[in-house]
Enzyme design. Sequence first.
Site, PDB file in Angstrom:
ATOM      1  N   HIS A 138       0.842  -1.204   0.000  1.00  0.00           N
ATOM      2  CA  HIS A 138       0.000   0.000   0.000  1.00  0.00           C
ATOM      3  C   HIS A 138       0.874   1.250   0.000  1.00  0.00           C
ATOM      4  O   HIS A 138       0.373   2.351   0.151  1.00  0.00           O
ATOM      5  CB  HIS A 138      -0.886   0.037   1.255  1.00  0.00           C
ATOM      6  CG  HIS A 138      -2.097  -0.861   1.193  1.00  0.00           C
ATOM      7  ND1 HIS A 138      -2.844  -1.037   0.051  1.00  0.00           N
ATOM      8  CD2 HIS A 138      -2.708  -1.602   2.160  1.00  0.00           C
ATOM      9  CE1 HIS A 138      -3.846  -1.862   0.309  1.00  0.00           C
ATOM     10  NE2 HIS A 138      -3.784  -2.223   1.571  1.00  0.00           N
ATOM     11  N   ARG A 160      -9.896   3.807  -7.449  1.00  0.00           N
ATOM     12  CA  ARG A 160     -11.361   3.731  -7.466  1.00  0.00           C
ATOM     13  C   ARG A 160     -11.937   5.107  -7.171  1.00  0.00           C
ATOM     14  O   ARG A 160     -11.288   5.927  -6.498  1.00  0.00           O
ATOM     15  CB  ARG A 160     -11.785   2.728  -6.380  1.00  0.00           C
ATOM     16  CG  ARG A 160     -13.250   2.414  -6.327  1.00  0.00           C
ATOM     17  CD  ARG A 160     -13.540   1.468  -5.157  1.00  0.00           C
ATOM     18  NE  ARG A 160     -14.921   1.025  -5.182  1.00  0.00           N
ATOM     19  CZ  ARG A 160     -15.517   0.351  -4.213  1.00  0.00           C
ATOM     20  NH1 ARG A 160     -14.828   0.023  -3.121  1.00  0.00           N
ATOM     21  NH2 ARG A 160     -16.768  -0.004  -4.301  1.00  0.00           N
ATOM     22  N   ARG A 296     -17.733  -6.574   1.072  1.00  0.00           N
ATOM     23  CA  ARG A 296     -18.914  -5.907   1.608  1.00  0.00           C
ATOM     24  C   ARG A 296     -20.020  -5.940   0.564  1.00  0.00           C
ATOM     25  O   ARG A 296     -20.790  -6.875   0.502  1.00  0.00           O
ATOM     26  CB  ARG A 296     -18.531  -4.475   2.056  1.00  0.00           C
ATOM     27  CG  ARG A 296     -19.549  -3.811   2.977  1.00  0.00           C
ATOM     28  CD  ARG A 296     -19.091  -2.411   3.356  1.00  0.00           C
ATOM     29  NE  ARG A 296     -19.014  -1.516   2.206  1.00  0.00           N
ATOM     30  CZ  ARG A 296     -19.980  -0.700   1.808  1.00  0.00           C
ATOM     31  NH1 ARG A 296     -21.101  -0.635   2.474  1.00  0.00           N
ATOM     32  NH2 ARG A 296     -19.820   0.074   0.731  1.00  0.00           N
ATOM     33  N   LYS A 297     -20.066  -4.933  -0.325  1.00  0.00           N
ATOM     34  CA  LYS A 297     -21.125  -4.890  -1.336  1.00  0.00           C
ATOM     35  C   LYS A 297     -20.574  -4.960  -2.767  1.00  0.00           C
ATOM     36  O   LYS A 297     -21.242  -5.444  -3.654  1.00  0.00           O
ATOM     37  CB  LYS A 297     -21.889  -3.571  -1.218  1.00  0.00           C
ATOM     38  CG  LYS A 297     -22.827  -3.440  -0.046  1.00  0.00           C
ATOM     39  CD  LYS A 297     -23.631  -2.157  -0.248  1.00  0.00           C
ATOM     40  CE  LYS A 297     -24.615  -1.900   0.883  1.00  0.00           C
ATOM     41  NZ  LYS A 297     -25.281  -0.596   0.708  1.00  0.00           N
TER      42      LYS A 297
HETATM   43  P1  A3P Z   1     -17.184  -2.104  -0.817  1.00  0.00           P
HETATM   44  O1  A3P Z   1     -16.802  -1.767   0.574  1.00  0.00           O
HETATM   45  O2  A3P Z   1     -17.637  -0.920  -1.597  1.00  0.00           O
HETATM   46  O3  A3P Z   1     -18.130  -3.237  -0.919  1.00  0.00           O
HETATM   47  P2  A3P Z   1      -9.903  -3.587  -0.907  1.00  0.00           P
HETATM   48  O4  A3P Z   1      -9.861  -4.947  -1.483  1.00  0.00           O
HETATM   49  O5  A3P Z   1      -8.928  -2.626  -1.539  1.00  0.00           O
HETATM   50  O6  A3P Z   1      -9.845  -3.598   0.554  1.00  0.00           O
HETATM   51  O7  A3P Z   1     -11.314  -2.976  -1.335  1.00  0.00           O
HETATM   52  C1  A3P Z   1     -12.472  -3.480  -0.784  1.00  0.00           C
HETATM   53  C2  A3P Z   1     -13.628  -3.222  -1.708  1.00  0.00           C
HETATM   54  O8  A3P Z   1     -13.549  -4.125  -2.828  1.00  0.00           O
HETATM   55  C3  A3P Z   1     -14.950  -3.503  -1.004  1.00  0.00           C
HETATM   56  O9  A3P Z   1     -15.867  -2.591  -1.582  1.00  0.00           O
HETATM   57  C4  A3P Z   1     -15.215  -4.939  -1.413  1.00  0.00           C
HETATM   58  O10 A3P Z   1     -16.565  -5.318  -1.314  1.00  0.00           O
HETATM   59  C5  A3P Z   1     -14.718  -4.941  -2.853  1.00  0.00           C
HETATM   60  N1  A3P Z   1     -14.332  -6.278  -3.336  1.00  0.00           N
HETATM   61  C6  A3P Z   1     -13.769  -7.285  -2.630  1.00  0.00           C
HETATM   62  N2  A3P Z   1     -13.580  -8.345  -3.416  1.00  0.00           N
HETATM   63  C7  A3P Z   1     -14.019  -8.014  -4.650  1.00  0.00           C
HETATM   64  C8  A3P Z   1     -14.099  -8.720  -5.891  1.00  0.00           C
HETATM   65  N3  A3P Z   1     -13.686  -9.977  -6.001  1.00  0.00           N
HETATM   66  N4  A3P Z   1     -14.614  -8.068  -6.956  1.00  0.00           N
HETATM   67  C9  A3P Z   1     -15.031  -6.775  -6.851  1.00  0.00           C
HETATM   68  N5  A3P Z   1     -14.999  -6.078  -5.708  1.00  0.00           N
HETATM   69  C10 A3P Z   1     -14.494  -6.680  -4.609  1.00  0.00           C
END
Ligand code: A3P
Length: 331
Positions: A138, A160, A296-297
Amino acid sequence: MNHLTPELAENLLTIFISAMEDIFNSLPQKSSCWLKGKGIMYKYQGFWNIKDFLEGAILAQQIFKAQPSDVLVSSCPKTGTTWLKALVFAIVTRDKFDESTSPLLTSVPHECIPFLEKDLEQIQDNHKNSGIPLIATHLAYTSLPKSLIAANCKIVYIYRNVKDVIVSHYHFRRQIQKLSMEDAPFEEFFYDFCQGISCCGPYWDHILGYWKASQERPERILFLKYEDMKRDARNDVKMLAEFIGYPFTIEEEKAGTIENIIKLCSFENLSNLEVNKSGKHRPEEPISIENRIYFRKAKDGDWENYFTEEMKEKVDKLTHEQLRGTGLVLK
Ligand code: A3P
């Protein structure tokens, strides 16, 4: 050259720990209700983070030796890191595993790729043994260990929509600390984030660092957008595989390998796996993370459920100011 006796090693460790303490004492600090148990955030080389990660980052800057074949998967938190890690891992290991044997079925994607700020030993082991040249981080571009740039390693970066990142990050931190929305008001998180005070923030500076680098070294840095990847995963996965040096053959394309990888790494598939519903990431650590909160979503535009009109205008204005003249467009 002297042998590293146990006494010498211990002395060096003491010197290192004391030098670390001096560094942390000199940094800007901020405490917040988001960091219960982890204490304070520090601003190091222009970016905020918790001590734990920064210690790892400083160590990596001092001792990490990259190999030219290393591929760095980089992002700010909550921008699609989990998804990108899964895709890159599935692409690189497709000769070793298929959709029924992939480690992605039994481990959260974060465990499939070692993290520069925490897993130096595993990265070293991988260099010697595994043939899987993947590393995640990160860290901001300007804070990357020099050897990654000197070795000309490929870097893939995902970003994003800032508003969805704020909401995603808010829920993530809240859930890690097991705080209700009343105990951790969204407004407080929002205003800190806008001032740049979030893990790896300022978010805009993080993106811009990689964006500028990708303009200067387009053959080494691939800049991916979460929303584009959702819209046309096939195109991005193909481009990603080519970029990191693992292109799909015509036979693979005909056999549906790209589609299989997209399906394996989809939110629907990963979030429904037992490991991601009930497992924990780094269970040995004081604050381990339940895998389910990485999923999450995964919806675009969830910010509309949280932002007031004033918040929307603030972020739009900030984004406009920060990106003016850079050529980067952030919707
Ligand atoms: P939301 O909180 O909007 O649902 P990171 O992986 O950088 O921590 O980001 C997390 C975000 O990516 C979360 O968004 C999560 O739901 C989403 N996410 C996790 N796995 C994913 C996947 N396989 N495809 C698309 N989005 C995904």
